[in-house]
Design a protein around this motif. Structure first.
Motif, mmCIF file in Angstrom:
data_model
loop_
_atom_site.group_PDB
_atom_site.id
_atom_site.type_symbol
_atom_site.label_atom_id
_atom_site.label_comp_id
_atom_site.label_asym_id
_atom_site.label_seq_id
_atom_site.Cartn_x
_atom_site.Cartn_y
_atom_site.Cartn_z
ATOM 1 N N ILE A 283 -7.496 -3.592 6.137
ATOM 2 C CA ILE A 283 -7.203 -4.706 5.133
ATOM 3 C C ILE A 283 -8.786 -4.233 4.113
ATOM 4 O O ILE A 283 -7.996 -3.941 2.566
ATOM 5 N N THR A 284 -9.585 -3.652 4.730
ATOM 6 C CA THR A 284 -10.620 -3.556 3.081
ATOM 7 C C THR A 284 -10.442 -1.911 2.683
ATOM 8 O O THR A 284 -10.257 -2.298 1.630
ATOM 9 N N GLY A 285 -9.870 -0.907 2.843
ATOM 10 C CA GLY A 285 -9.012 0.112 2.803
ATOM 11 C C GLY A 285 -7.941 -0.057 1.807
ATOM 12 O O GLY A 285 -8.164 0.418 0.543
ATOM 13 N N ALA A 286 -7.587 -1.168 1.950
ATOM 14 C CA ALA A 286 -6.232 -1.507 0.837
ATOM 15 C C ALA A 286 -6.737 -2.543 -0.177
ATOM 16 O O ALA A 286 -5.817 -2.193 -1.036
ATOM 17 N N ALA B 260 -6.294 -1.064 -3.662
ATOM 18 C CA ALA B 260 -5.645 -1.763 -4.899
ATOM 19 C C ALA B 260 -6.510 -2.043 -6.448
ATOM 20 O O ALA B 260 -6.037 -1.790 -7.652
ATOM 21 N N LEU B 261 -7.586 -2.406 -5.929
ATOM 22 C CA LEU B 261 -8.821 -2.563 -7.409
ATOM 23 C C LEU B 261 -8.992 -1.000 -8.125
ATOM 24 O O LEU B 261 -9.203 -1.064 -9.092
ATOM 25 N N SER B 262 -9.138 0.299 -7.211
ATOM 26 C CA SER B 262 -9.299 1.472 -7.938
ATOM 27 C C SER B 262 -7.693 1.229 -8.777
ATOM 28 O O SER B 262 -8.228 2.176 -10.239
ATOM 29 N N LEU B 263 -6.788 0.754 -9.322
ATOM 30 C CA LEU B 263 -5.535 0.873 -9.821
ATOM 31 C C LEU B 263 -6.753 0.388 -11.039
ATOM 32 O O LEU B 263 -5.598 0.961 -12.492
ATOM 33 N N LEU B 264 -7.515 -0.303 -11.412
ATOM 34 C CA LEU B 264 -7.466 -0.752 -12.580
ATOM 35 C C LEU B 264 -8.462 0.258 -13.949
ATOM 36 O O LEU B 264 -8.495 0.291 -14.585
ATOM 37 N N ALA C 189 -8.113 9.615 -10.807
ATOM 38 C CA ALA C 189 -7.173 9.786 -10.673
ATOM 39 C C ALA C 189 -6.827 10.598 -9.154
ATOM 40 O O ALA C 189 -6.136 9.695 -8.641
ATOM 41 N N ALA C 190 -7.669 11.747 -8.796
ATOM 42 C CA ALA C 190 -7.200 11.867 -7.501
ATOM 43 C C ALA C 190 -7.799 11.409 -6.052
ATOM 44 O O ALA C 190 -7.185 11.058 -5.240
ATOM 45 N N GLN C 191 -8.888 10.439 -6.355
ATOM 46 C CA GLN C 191 -9.590 9.767 -5.751
ATOM 47 C C GLN C 191 -8.233 8.593 -5.586
ATOM 48 O O GLN C 191 -7.778 8.086 -4.325
ATOM 49 N N MET C 192 -7.570 7.500 -6.598
ATOM 50 C CA MET C 192 -7.070 6.517 -6.852
ATOM 51 C C MET C 192 -5.747 7.209 -5.551
ATOM 52 O O MET C 192 -5.151 6.203 -4.970
ATOM 53 N N MET D 85 -3.183 4.427 2.203
ATOM 54 C CA MET D 85 -2.795 2.894 2.754
ATOM 55 C C MET D 85 -0.949 3.132 2.884
ATOM 56 O O MET D 85 -1.074 2.306 3.404
ATOM 57 N N VAL D 86 -0.355 3.727 2.261
ATOM 58 C CA VAL D 86 0.709 3.961 2.658
ATOM 59 C C VAL D 86 0.962 4.420 3.800
ATOM 60 O O VAL D 86 1.786 3.452 4.612
ATOM 61 N N LEU D 87 0.858 5.106 4.520
ATOM 62 C CA LEU D 87 0.711 5.370 5.616
ATOM 63 C C LEU D 87 0.235 4.249 6.629
ATOM 64 O O LEU D 87 0.910 4.448 7.528
ATOM 65 N N LEU D 88 -0.977 3.898 6.437
ATOM 66 C CA LEU D 88 -1.078 2.765 7.481
ATOM 67 C C LEU D 88 -0.197 1.972 7.381
ATOM 68 O O LEU D 88 -0.944 1.197 8.206
ATOM 69 N N PHE D 89 0.174 1.657 6.652
ATOM 70 C CA PHE D 89 1.197 0.338 6.546
ATOM 71 C C PHE D 89 2.311 0.468 6.558
ATOM 72 O O PHE D 89 3.644 -0.130 6.538
ATOM 73 N N ARG D 90 2.766 1.604 7.608
ATOM 74 C CA ARG D 90 4.630 1.703 7.785
ATOM 75 C C ARG D 90 3.704 2.384 9.616
ATOM 76 O O ARG D 90 3.093 3.013 10.209
ATOM 77 N N GLY D 91 4.572 2.075 10.335
ATOM 78 C CA GLY D 91 6.022 2.795 11.462
ATOM 79 C C GLY D 91 4.781 2.639 12.672
ATOM 80 O O GLY D 91 4.207 1.595 13.020
ATOM 81 N N PRO D 92 4.470 3.591 13.782
ATOM 82 C CA PRO D 92 3.087 3.843 14.890
ATOM 83 C C PRO D 92 2.033 3.219 14.629
ATOM 84 O O PRO D 92 1.507 2.836 14.564
ATOM 85 N N ALA D 93 2.053 3.823 13.080
ATOM 86 C CA ALA D 93 0.308 3.505 12.613
ATOM 87 C C ALA D 93 0.138 1.811 12.660
ATOM 88 O O ALA D 93 -0.571 1.321 12.790
ATOM 89 N N THR D 94 1.482 0.567 12.192
ATOM 90 C CA THR D 94 0.861 -0.734 11.997
ATOM 91 C C THR D 94 1.022 -0.698 13.586
ATOM 92 O O THR D 94 -0.199 -2.313 13.851
ATOM 93 N N ASP D 95 2.044 -0.314 14.549
ATOM 94 C CA ASP D 95 1.767 0.002 16.168
ATOM 95 C C ASP D 95 -0.239 -0.441 16.803
ATOM 96 O O ASP D 95 -0.569 -1.162 17.260
ATOM 97 N N TYR D 96 -0.326 0.740 16.132
ATOM 98 C CA TYR D 96 -1.166 0.822 16.928
ATOM 99 C C TYR D 96 -2.586 0.100 16.319
ATOM 100 O O TYR D 96 -3.457 0.011 16.958
#
Length: 211
Positions: free
Chosen positions: A166-169, A173-177, A187-190, A197-208
């Protein structure tokens, strides 16, 4: 009253035999009687074997429970592929931030670095040269702290800590500023953070993270 031909019964009075009512076992005093001198209580059956750790009797069910607990811990400690990729992406963003720390330290101690940093201040509209050194020190300190945050979040995410995800998400989001004043490094860091974060909120990662 006995018959004339019968002899009177004057024998000893009958005593209860073994197992008779009122006697527990041979040599054991009855209820309400004192124990005779030298009496020792009969030995009882030995207690069942106990587990050396918990003090409870061990059995097949206990071994099965321990085995299942070990399997669950092993499954929890093995992150899925999406989490591993996100872990490396976040560390990649941390490496970029560490490079900025090195560049800031070089700018503070070398004349060429100070000249370049001074020119950047002029381009930003700051003409007071006395602000150069304090700004460089502040930038190095903040970048060092950012490196620590990247590493901390990356390893906690790998361990399955939902608060780190959650903290990473939120930080992604703040990095978009940074798009308000875009540059290649930011831009590379963002991009690395958002993809992670997209990977962490999808499929098996969410179950983990729900275990």
């Amino acid at each position: 009253m006995s018959a004339p031909d019968e002899e009177p019964r004057t024998g000893p009075k009958a005593t209860p035999g073994l197992g008779h009512y009122g006697e527990i076992s041979p040599g054991v005093p009855r209820y309400g009687q004192y124990a005779p001198p030298g009496y020792q209580r009969p030995a009882t059956d030995p207690a069942p074997a106990k587990s050396p750790r918990s003090g409870r009797s061990s059995g097949p069910d206990e071994g099965t429970t321990v085995k299942r607990t070990g399997e669950k811990r092993a499954a929890r400690q093995t992150p899925p592929r999406q989490v591993e990729i996100a872990f490396r992406l976040i560390l990649g963003a941390g490496v970029i931030e560490a490079m900025l720390v090195v560049l800031g330290a070089i700018a503070m101690v070398t004349p060429g670095g100070q000249s370049t940093a001074g020119q950047m201040l002029l381009d930003a509209g700051l003409k007071d040269a006395s602000l150069l050194q304090p700004l460089l020190i502040t930038a190095v300190v903040l970048s060092t702290a950012a490196v620590g945050i990247y590493v901390l979040i990356a390893f906690q995410i790998r361990k399955g800590r939902n608060w780190a995800r959650i903290t990473g998400a939120v930080l992604a989001a703040l990095s978009l500023l940074s798009l308000l004043q875009p540059d290649l490094i930011t831009a590379a860091q963002m991009l690395l953070g958002i993809v992670a974060m997209v990977l962490l909120f999808r499929g098996p990662a969410t179950d983990y993270f729900r275990r």
